[in-house]
Write an enzyme that holds these catalytic residues in place. Structure first.
Site, PDB file in Angstrom:
ATOM      1  N   SER A 143       0.851  -1.188   0.000  1.00  0.00           N
ATOM      2  CA  SER A 143       0.000   0.000   0.000  1.00  0.00           C
ATOM      3  C   SER A 143       0.895   1.250   0.000  1.00  0.00           C
ATOM      4  O   SER A 143       1.722   1.391  -0.887  1.00  0.00           O
ATOM      5  CB  SER A 143      -0.958  -0.046   1.196  1.00  0.00           C
ATOM      6  OG  SER A 143      -1.994   0.881   1.050  1.00  0.00           O
ATOM      7  N   GLU A 145      -8.739  -5.350  -4.733  1.00  0.00           N
ATOM      8  CA  GLU A 145      -8.209  -4.383  -3.769  1.00  0.00           C
ATOM      9  C   GLU A 145      -9.313  -3.528  -3.128  1.00  0.00           C
ATOM     10  O   GLU A 145      -9.381  -3.376  -1.911  1.00  0.00           O
ATOM     11  CB  GLU A 145      -7.214  -3.443  -4.467  1.00  0.00           C
ATOM     12  CG  GLU A 145      -6.012  -4.107  -5.100  1.00  0.00           C
ATOM     13  CD  GLU A 145      -4.838  -4.253  -4.160  1.00  0.00           C
ATOM     14  OE1 GLU A 145      -4.981  -3.959  -2.956  1.00  0.00           O
ATOM     15  OE2 GLU A 145      -3.762  -4.659  -4.635  1.00  0.00           O
ATOM     16  N   HIS A 205      -7.580  -5.712  -0.566  1.00  0.00           N
ATOM     17  CA  HIS A 205      -6.367  -5.000  -0.176  1.00  0.00           C
ATOM     18  C   HIS A 205      -5.871  -5.513   1.172  1.00  0.00           C
ATOM     19  O   HIS A 205      -6.652  -5.754   2.090  1.00  0.00           O
ATOM     20  CB  HIS A 205      -6.698  -3.511  -0.076  1.00  0.00           C
ATOM     21  CG  HIS A 205      -5.515  -2.619   0.119  1.00  0.00           C
ATOM     22  ND1 HIS A 205      -4.573  -2.405  -0.864  1.00  0.00           N
ATOM     23  CD2 HIS A 205      -5.118  -1.860   1.178  1.00  0.00           C
ATOM     24  CE1 HIS A 205      -3.662  -1.550  -0.421  1.00  0.00           C
ATOM     25  NE2 HIS A 205      -3.969  -1.216   0.809  1.00  0.00           N
TER      26      HIS A 205
END
Length: 515
Positions: free
Chosen positions: A196, A321, A424
Site C-alpha cells: 500500500s 483491492e 487489499h
C-alpha cells in the site's frame, strides 16, 4: 522456548541488548535517528547521538502519532504508545554471525497516515527463519508529521518538503547499510519491500537519487509510484491545514508551539475536507511530493529515464483491492448507472468514462461475473489506484531492458462468506506467516500458500529471482505480460485480465495519480 538475554550487538551508535526467542534473535525499538521533536519537527531526520553502555532493545519503540484507521479489519489488536519520538526499527535474524544473509527491509503501509513496523502482522520471525534472511521493519513519520509541505506557505521558515517520511526511510536504510553485517546480514544484498503506502514509498525511493545504492532489489505490493503530489497540490493541502488551525502563513512560530494532539485534530479535519468532491484532491491528500530535489520527478518517468536501472523489481496487486475500502463507503449501496458514471468522470478527469465502464461491463459479462454498478466501480477503482500503476511502473522498468516480475494475488478471504474477495492487505498475513481464521483463513491450504509466497519472496531477496521449488518457475515480465497468479491454484499466466488493462491505455499517468 523462553526469551533469554545476552544478545548484545555493537552498532555505530553503541551496544544494544536484544532477545533470543524460538531460535531467532530479535532486537526491538532500535533508534536510527535523533528524535524529530521540538525544533526538529518537520525537518529532515538528523543523525543519532552515540550512547555509552548497553541499551536494551527488547521493547518496541513508540509509533508515530496517528488517528485510528476507519477500517477495523486493518486496525492492530494491540495498543501501542505514540510519540513524535518514533524513529525506531526492529530486527529479526537467525544468527549473529558472518553468514551474510540477504536483508529484507519492510516499509509498512497505512495511506501515509497510519501504521508502524511493530504491528503484529509484520512480525519477521517466520519469514527470517524460513528463508534464512534478516528482516528489518521500520517506523517513519506519518500524516502531518511526515508528509506535509510547509516550505512554500511559510516562505522557507519551515522548510518541510512533504518528503520527511521518505527521508526517515532513507536514513533507516543507511543504518542498515552501516550496521546489518553485525546482525548476520549482507549490506550488499538489501531488498526493500512494502505494501500500500509502503509499496508507494518503495516506488518513490526508486526515483530518489540520494537513495541509490542503499538497496538492490525491490518488492512493491499493492502500491507503485504514481501517488505523489505536485508542489502546487501540496501547497493547496498546506493552505487547507493552516486554515483549519487558524494560523496565517506568516506565523510559522505558532506551528512549532502546537501540541501533538492539536496537530492530530487538524489532521482529522484535513482528511474530512479532502473527501469532499469539491476539494479536487480525490484521495490521499498527504503523500510524497515531487519537489524537484528529494523527489526530482514523477517515479514512473524517473524510472523510464533510468533511476532504477541497478535494481531488480517485483510488483503485484490483489484481485479485489477496493472491496476493503468499500466497507466504509456508505454511498455505494445506492449506486446506479448514473452515479457510477459521475464518480468515474470525477475520479478520472478527461477520460472517456462511458467507454471505460462499457469495457469493464463487457469483459466481466464474458466471464459470467456481476456487472452491477457497485461491482463495476469496485473493479475500476482496484485498477485505477493499484493494478494499472503497478503494470505501468513495471513496463517503465522493462523499457530499460531490466529484469522484473509481476504477480496477481487472488486468494479469497473467508470473511462473511467471501464478501471481501481478494481484497487489499490480504496478502500481508501470507508474506509474514501470520494467518487467522477470520481474515486470511488458516487452513492447511492457506498455510501452504503462505509458505510458497515466503519462499518466492526470500528467493527473490537472495538471487533476484522468485523461482523456487515450492512454487515452480516464475518467468520475468515480458512482451507476453507473464504474471504469477498466487492463490488456490498458483500458476503463470500471460496477460491476465488484459481487456481491462487495454481500456486504460489512453489514460495518462498524471490522471491516475491525480497529480
Amino acid at each position: 522456548m523462553a526469551e533469554t538475554t545476552g544478545a548484545i550487538v555493537e552498532t555505530t551508535f553503541g551496544k544494544i541488548d536484544g532477545i533470543l526467542r524460538k531460535g531467532t534473535y530479535v532486537f526491538r525499538g532500535v533508534p536510527f535517528a535523533a528524535p524529530p521533536v521540538g525544533k526538529r519537527r518537520w525537518l529532515p531526520p538528523e543523525p543519532l547521538q552515540p550512547w555509552s553502555g548497553v541499551r536494551p532493545a527488547k521493547e518496541f519503540g513508540a509509533t508515530c502519532p496517528q488517528v485510528p484507521m476507519e477500517i477495523p479489519l486493518l486496525s492492530p489488536p494491540e495498543q501501542q504508545p505514540q510519540n513524535e519520538d518514533c524513529l525506531y526499527l526492529n530486527v529479526w535474524t537467525p544468527g549473529l554471525d558472518d553468514a551474510k544473509r540477504p536483508v529484507m527491509v519492510w516499509i509498512h503501509g497505512g495511506g501515509f497516515t497510519t501504521g508502524a513496523g511493530s504491528w503484529l502482522v509484520y512480525n519477521g520471525r517466520r519469514l527470517a527463519t524460513r528463508g534464512d534472511v534478516v528482516v528489518v521493519t521500520i517506523n517513519y513519520r506519518l500524516n502531518v508529521f511526515g508528509f506535509i509541505n510547509l516550505n512554500e506557505v511559510t516562505k522557507g521558515k519551515i522548510p518541510a518538503t512533504g518528503n520527511e517520511g521518505l527521508l526517515d526511510q532513507m536514513l533507516a536504510l543507511q543504518w542498515v547499510r552501516d550496521n546489518i553485517s553485525n546482525f548476520g546480514g549482507d549490506p550488499s544484498n538489501v531488498t526493500i519491500f512494502g505494501e500500500s503506502a509502503g509499496g508507494m514509498s518503495v516506488g518513490t525511493l526508486l526515483a530518489m537519487p540520494e537513495a541509490k545504492g542503499l538497496f538492490h532489489k525491490a518488492i512493491l505490493q499493492s502500491g507503485a509510484g504514481h501517488h505523489v503530489s505536485s508542489v502546487e497540490r501540496a501547497v493547496k493541502v498546506a493552505e487547507m491545514f493552516l486554515d483549519i488551525l487558524g494560523i496565517k502563513p506568516g506565523e510559522p512560530e505558532k506551528l512549532w508551539s502546537l501540541t501533538t494532539e492539536q496537530l492530530l485534530d487538524a489532521h482529522k479535519e484535513l482528511s474530512a475536507r479532502a473527501r469532499d468532491p469539491r476539494s479536487g484532491l480525490v484521495d490521499l491528500p498527504l503523500r510524497p511530493v515531487v519537489d524537484g530535489s528529494v523527489v526530482p520527478d514523477m517515479p514512473p518517468r524517473a524510472i523510464t529515464n533510468g533511476s532504477a536501472d541497478e535494481v531488480v523489481i517485483m510488483v503485484g496487486t490483489t484481485m479485489d483491492e477496493w472491496k476493503l475500502f468499500a466497507l466504509v463507503d456508505a454511498r455505494l449501496a445506492e449506486m446506479d448507472e448514473a452515479k457510477l458514471l459521475r464518480r468515474c468522470q470525477r475520479l478520472i478527469p478527461g477520460a472517456d468514462a462511458v467507454a471505460l465502464v462499457d469495457a469493464y461491463r463487457q469483459a466481466r459479462a464474458r466471464r459470467g461475473w456481476s456487472v452491477a454498478p457497485v461491482d463495476l466501480f469496485t473493479a475500476i477503482q482496484t485498477d485505477r489506484i493499484f493494478r494499472i500503476p503497478a503494470i505501468r511502473l513495471t513496463e517503465a522498468h522493462r523499457s530499460r531492458n531490466k529484469r522484473n516480475y509481476m504477480y496477481l494475488f487472488d486468494w479469497v478471504s473467508p470473511w462473511k462468506d467471501g464478501a471481501l474477495g481478494s481484497c487489499h492487505a490480504l496478502e500481508l498475513g501470507f508474506v509474514f506467516g501470520i494467518l487467522d481464521d477470520n481474515f486470511t483463513g488458516s487452513s492447511e491450504e492457506a498455510w501452504a500458500l503462505s509458505e510458497k509466497i515466503q519462499d518466492a519472496w526470500t528467493s527473490f531477496a537472495r538471487r533476484g529471482d522468485p523461482t523456487c521449488p515450492s512454487l515452480g518457475s516464475w518467468e520475468t515480465y515480458g512482451e507476453r505480460r507473464q504474471t504469477m497468479i498466487l492463490g488456490k491454484q498458483c500458476r503463470l499466466e500471460d496477460a491476465p485480465y488484459d481487456e481491462e488493462r487495454q481500456a486504460w491505455e489512453k489514460v495518462p499517468d498524471a490522471v491516475l495519480s491525480a497529480f
